[in-house]
Design a protein around this motif. Structure first.
Motif, PDB file in Angstrom:
ATOM      1  N   ARG A 149       0.950  -1.319  -0.047  1.00  0.00           N
ATOM      2  CA  ARG A 149      -0.081   0.180   0.175  1.00  0.00           C
ATOM      3  C   ARG A 149       0.674   1.205   0.103  1.00  0.00           C
ATOM      4  O   ARG A 149       0.548   2.259  -0.872  1.00  0.00           O
ATOM      5  CB  ARG A 149      -0.897  -0.112   1.180  1.00  0.00           C
ATOM      6  CG  ARG A 149      -1.632   1.260   1.284  1.00  0.00           C
ATOM      7  CD  ARG A 149      -2.933   1.285   2.435  1.00  0.00           C
ATOM      8  NE  ARG A 149      -3.236   2.562   2.655  1.00  0.00           N
ATOM      9  CZ  ARG A 149      -2.919   3.253   3.731  1.00  0.00           C
ATOM     10  NH1 ARG A 149      -1.855   3.093   4.645  1.00  0.00           N
ATOM     11  NH2 ARG A 149      -3.621   4.544   3.823  1.00  0.00           N
ATOM     12  N   LEU A 150       2.051   1.279   0.985  1.00  0.00           N
ATOM     13  CA  LEU A 150       2.729   2.320   0.984  1.00  0.00           C
ATOM     14  C   LEU A 150       3.539   2.849  -0.519  1.00  0.00           C
ATOM     15  O   LEU A 150       3.461   3.747  -1.126  1.00  0.00           O
ATOM     16  CB  LEU A 150       4.073   2.371   1.849  1.00  0.00           C
ATOM     17  CG  LEU A 150       5.123   3.235   1.823  1.00  0.00           C
ATOM     18  CD1 LEU A 150       4.760   4.445   2.266  1.00  0.00           C
ATOM     19  CD2 LEU A 150       6.130   2.689   2.776  1.00  0.00           C
ATOM     20  N   GLY A 151       3.847   1.382  -1.041  1.00  0.00           N
ATOM     21  CA  GLY A 151       4.668   1.596  -2.397  1.00  0.00           C
ATOM     22  C   GLY A 151       3.650   2.100  -3.588  1.00  0.00           C
ATOM     23  O   GLY A 151       4.068   2.882  -4.346  1.00  0.00           O
ATOM     24  N   ALA A 152       2.375   1.609  -3.663  1.00  0.00           N
ATOM     25  CA  ALA A 152       1.378   2.313  -4.432  1.00  0.00           C
ATOM     26  C   ALA A 152       1.161   3.852  -4.290  1.00  0.00           C
ATOM     27  O   ALA A 152       1.055   4.376  -5.203  1.00  0.00           O
ATOM     28  CB  ALA A 152       0.262   1.363  -4.580  1.00  0.00           C
ATOM     29  N   LEU A 153       1.036   4.228  -2.901  1.00  0.00           N
ATOM     30  CA  LEU A 153       0.670   5.439  -2.608  1.00  0.00           C
ATOM     31  C   LEU A 153       1.856   6.471  -3.160  1.00  0.00           C
ATOM     32  O   LEU A 153       1.809   7.571  -3.674  1.00  0.00           O
ATOM     33  CB  LEU A 153       0.364   5.825  -1.163  1.00  0.00           C
ATOM     34  CG  LEU A 153      -0.896   5.135  -0.929  1.00  0.00           C
ATOM     35  CD1 LEU A 153      -1.065   5.172   0.750  1.00  0.00           C
ATOM     36  CD2 LEU A 153      -2.348   6.036  -1.505  1.00  0.00           C
ATOM     37  N   VAL A 154       3.157   6.113  -2.833  1.00  0.00           N
ATOM     38  CA  VAL A 154       4.143   6.719  -2.994  1.00  0.00           C
ATOM     39  C   VAL A 154       4.561   6.719  -4.580  1.00  0.00           C
ATOM     40  O   VAL A 154       4.860   7.945  -5.160  1.00  0.00           O
ATOM     41  CB  VAL A 154       5.602   6.278  -2.420  1.00  0.00           C
ATOM     42  CG1 VAL A 154       6.828   7.192  -2.824  1.00  0.00           C
ATOM     43  CG2 VAL A 154       5.319   6.489  -0.805  1.00  0.00           C
ATOM     44  N   TYR A 155       4.407   5.963  -5.310  1.00  0.00           N
ATOM     45  CA  TYR A 155       4.453   5.628  -6.624  1.00  0.00           C
ATOM     46  C   TYR A 155       3.398   6.628  -7.544  1.00  0.00           C
ATOM     47  O   TYR A 155       3.917   7.209  -8.326  1.00  0.00           O
ATOM     48  CB  TYR A 155       4.325   4.406  -7.340  1.00  0.00           C
ATOM     49  CG  TYR A 155       4.382   4.277  -8.857  1.00  0.00           C
ATOM     50  CD1 TYR A 155       5.590   4.222  -9.277  1.00  0.00           C
ATOM     51  CD2 TYR A 155       3.040   4.036  -9.464  1.00  0.00           C
ATOM     52  CE1 TYR A 155       5.761   3.933 -10.720  1.00  0.00           C
ATOM     53  CE2 TYR A 155       3.363   4.118 -10.793  1.00  0.00           C
ATOM     54  CZ  TYR A 155       4.483   3.868 -11.394  1.00  0.00           C
ATOM     55  OH  TYR A 155       4.764   3.944 -12.714  1.00  0.00           O
ATOM     56  N   GLU A 156       2.340   6.601  -6.887  1.00  0.00           N
ATOM     57  CA  GLU A 156       1.436   7.501  -7.707  1.00  0.00           C
ATOM     58  C   GLU A 156       1.752   8.822  -7.535  1.00  0.00           C
ATOM     59  O   GLU A 156       1.708   9.702  -8.622  1.00  0.00           O
ATOM     60  CB  GLU A 156      -0.125   7.392  -6.923  1.00  0.00           C
ATOM     61  CG  GLU A 156      -1.161   8.333  -7.344  1.00  0.00           C
ATOM     62  CD  GLU A 156      -2.455   8.223  -6.770  1.00  0.00           C
ATOM     63  OE1 GLU A 156      -3.508   8.020  -7.170  1.00  0.00           O
ATOM     64  OE2 GLU A 156      -2.239   8.433  -5.262  1.00  0.00           O
ATOM     65  N   LYS A 157       2.138   9.344  -6.498  1.00  0.00           N
ATOM     66  CA  LYS A 157       2.602  10.804  -6.215  1.00  0.00           C
ATOM     67  C   LYS A 157       4.013  11.193  -7.043  1.00  0.00           C
ATOM     68  O   LYS A 157       3.974  12.079  -7.551  1.00  0.00           O
ATOM     69  CB  LYS A 157       3.052  11.079  -4.626  1.00  0.00           C
ATOM     70  CG  LYS A 157       1.605  10.845  -3.767  1.00  0.00           C
ATOM     71  CD  LYS A 157       0.696  11.949  -4.272  1.00  0.00           C
ATOM     72  CE  LYS A 157      -0.590  11.897  -3.112  1.00  0.00           C
ATOM     73  NZ  LYS A 157      -1.545  12.675  -3.498  1.00  0.00           N
ATOM     74  N   THR A 158       4.820  10.268  -7.017  1.00  0.00           N
ATOM     75  CA  THR A 158       6.228  10.526  -7.639  1.00  0.00           C
ATOM     76  C   THR A 158       6.029  10.571  -9.148  1.00  0.00           C
ATOM     77  O   THR A 158       6.502  11.354 -10.057  1.00  0.00           O
ATOM     78  CB  THR A 158       7.285   9.535  -7.149  1.00  0.00           C
ATOM     79  OG1 THR A 158       6.844   8.231  -7.401  1.00  0.00           O
ATOM     80  CG2 THR A 158       7.623   9.794  -5.611  1.00  0.00           C
ATOM     81  N   PHE A 159       5.262   9.383  -9.665  1.00  0.00           N
ATOM     82  CA  PHE A 159       4.888   9.242 -11.194  1.00  0.00           C
ATOM     83  C   PHE A 159       4.386  10.721 -11.521  1.00  0.00           C
ATOM     84  O   PHE A 159       4.542  11.008 -12.664  1.00  0.00           O
ATOM     85  CB  PHE A 159       4.342   7.969 -11.389  1.00  0.00           C
ATOM     86  CG  PHE A 159       3.876   7.782 -13.097  1.00  0.00           C
ATOM     87  CD1 PHE A 159       4.750   7.317 -13.685  1.00  0.00           C
ATOM     88  CD2 PHE A 159       2.919   8.240 -13.630  1.00  0.00           C
ATOM     89  CE1 PHE A 159       4.713   6.789 -15.256  1.00  0.00           C
ATOM     90  CE2 PHE A 159       2.649   8.098 -14.999  1.00  0.00           C
ATOM     91  CZ  PHE A 159       3.710   7.487 -15.458  1.00  0.00           C
ATOM     92  N   ASP A 160       3.280  10.862 -10.842  1.00  0.00           N
ATOM     93  CA  ASP A 160       2.358  11.989 -11.534  1.00  0.00           C
ATOM     94  C   ASP A 160       3.354  13.343 -11.594  1.00  0.00           C
ATOM     95  O   ASP A 160       2.953  14.129 -12.506  1.00  0.00           O
ATOM     96  CB  ASP A 160       1.236  12.388 -10.455  1.00  0.00           C
ATOM     97  CG  ASP A 160       0.049  11.152 -10.656  1.00  0.00           C
ATOM     98  OD1 ASP A 160       0.118  10.540 -11.459  1.00  0.00           O
ATOM     99  OD2 ASP A 160      -0.912  11.400  -9.846  1.00  0.00           O
ATOM    100  N   TYR A 161       4.074  13.575 -10.630  1.00  0.00           N
ATOM    101  CA  TYR A 161       5.154  14.647 -10.847  1.00  0.00           C
ATOM    102  C   TYR A 161       5.681  14.492 -11.842  1.00  0.00           C
ATOM    103  O   TYR A 161       6.059  15.538 -12.828  1.00  0.00           O
ATOM    104  CB  TYR A 161       5.910  14.962  -9.493  1.00  0.00           C
ATOM    105  CG  TYR A 161       7.091  15.927  -9.854  1.00  0.00           C
ATOM    106  CD1 TYR A 161       6.948  17.016 -10.179  1.00  0.00           C
ATOM    107  CD2 TYR A 161       8.316  15.321  -9.685  1.00  0.00           C
ATOM    108  CE1 TYR A 161       8.259  17.899 -10.611  1.00  0.00           C
ATOM    109  CE2 TYR A 161       9.515  15.843 -10.050  1.00  0.00           C
ATOM    110  CZ  TYR A 161       9.309  17.507 -10.402  1.00  0.00           C
ATOM    111  OH  TYR A 161      10.265  18.257 -10.736  1.00  0.00           O
TER     112      TYR A 161
END
Length: 272
Positions: A149-161
């Motif tokens: 869950r942590l990985g998915a949340l951090v990936y979403e934010k970093t990929f979007d940037y």
């Protein structure tokens, strides 16, 4: 019982093994037992940030222009710590300067602090194939739903940037995203994922081996915004029930080489 860590007067983080009138007996970044007379004791933190690599013998990837992965990883970890503090989230770094730390020692720090999460920060090499989208990857623990869950949340934010940045010729592997990386024995391949009991993720934010991405990584704008993205993902993990659909169902088989050995580790806390 966990004894936590100290931050020495020179800024080095080390796990506390015992405390006495003489000071703190600690496990050094290279795994040696060292007596430190004084330092700032920390028994608990929310997030442990791990700037990958470090020291003369372990710079990590190096760009064609000489940018060392260990340096950019540390810059982002320090900026992420600042962003987290603005969000009232406390954090500790596994290293605070350009010195080596063994992987098992980094992993122990998170567990010693009873941390809610460990985030290991890296940049990739060698380059993958040309892509219209960023090739960021997040490796997660195969047996931990919290890590995933942590990985998915951090990936979403970093990929979007990253995806918002124009005029970059990205490179990416076809399976980039949130990934369980397993070795041939079926265990988590990377020590920073396999060793901690703390929910842990490892970020490969981009490719230092791609000249356009490496140029981006030298900018203050990149360091500031990627750090904000990491911190936002961590905040969402800690303070919400949010989930992301990319739930780490990708599996990659990989057998990494050995990391820095204790024999090659120049100890930042040399025995007195």
């Amino acid at each position: 019982t966990k004894s936590g860590i100290i931050v020495t007067n020179s800024g080095i983080t080390a796990e506390v093994l015992n405390k006495s009138a003489a000071g703190f007996l600690v496990r050094s970044p290279c795994g040696n037992q060292v007596l430190i007379p004084e330092g700032q004791a920390i028994t608990r933190t929310q997030i442990v940030l791990d700037p990958g690599h470090g020291g003369r013998k372990d710079p990590g990837a190096v760009s064609k222009t000489g940018l060392k992965e260990s340096d950019i990883n540390l810059s982002i970890a320090l900026a992420t710590q600042l962003e987290l503090s603005r969000l009232n989230i406390n954090s500790v770094l596994t290293r605070t300067g350009d010195y080596p730390t063994l992987i098992n020692i980094r992993a122990l720090l998170a567990d010693a602090l009873s941390a809610d999460a460990l985030i290991s920060i890296h940049h990739n090499s060698p380059s993958a194939n040309p892509s219209s989208t960023p090739g960021a990857e997040v490796y997660v623990q195969s047996t931990s739903a919290r890590s995933q869950r942590l990985g998915a949340l951090v990936y979403e934010k970093t990929f979007d940037y990253l995806a918002s940045i124009e005029n970059i010729s990205w490179v990416s592997r076809s399976d980039a995203g949130v990934i369980q990386v397993l070795n041939s024995q079926g265990s988590d391949a990377y020590g920073m994922i396999r060793r901690p009991t703390t929910p842990s993720i490892l970020l490969e934010l981009g490719y230092l081996s791609n000249p356009q991405e490496a140029e981006l990584m030298t900018t203050d704008t990149y360091v500031k915004n990627i750090s904000k993205a990491i911190a936002a993902g961590a905040q969402s993990f800690l303070t919400t029930d949010n989930t992301v659909s990319d739930s780490a169902n990708k599996v990659r088989i990989y057998n990494p080489g050995p990391g820095l050995s204790s024999r090659s580790c120049d100890d930042a806390l040399a025995m007195p």
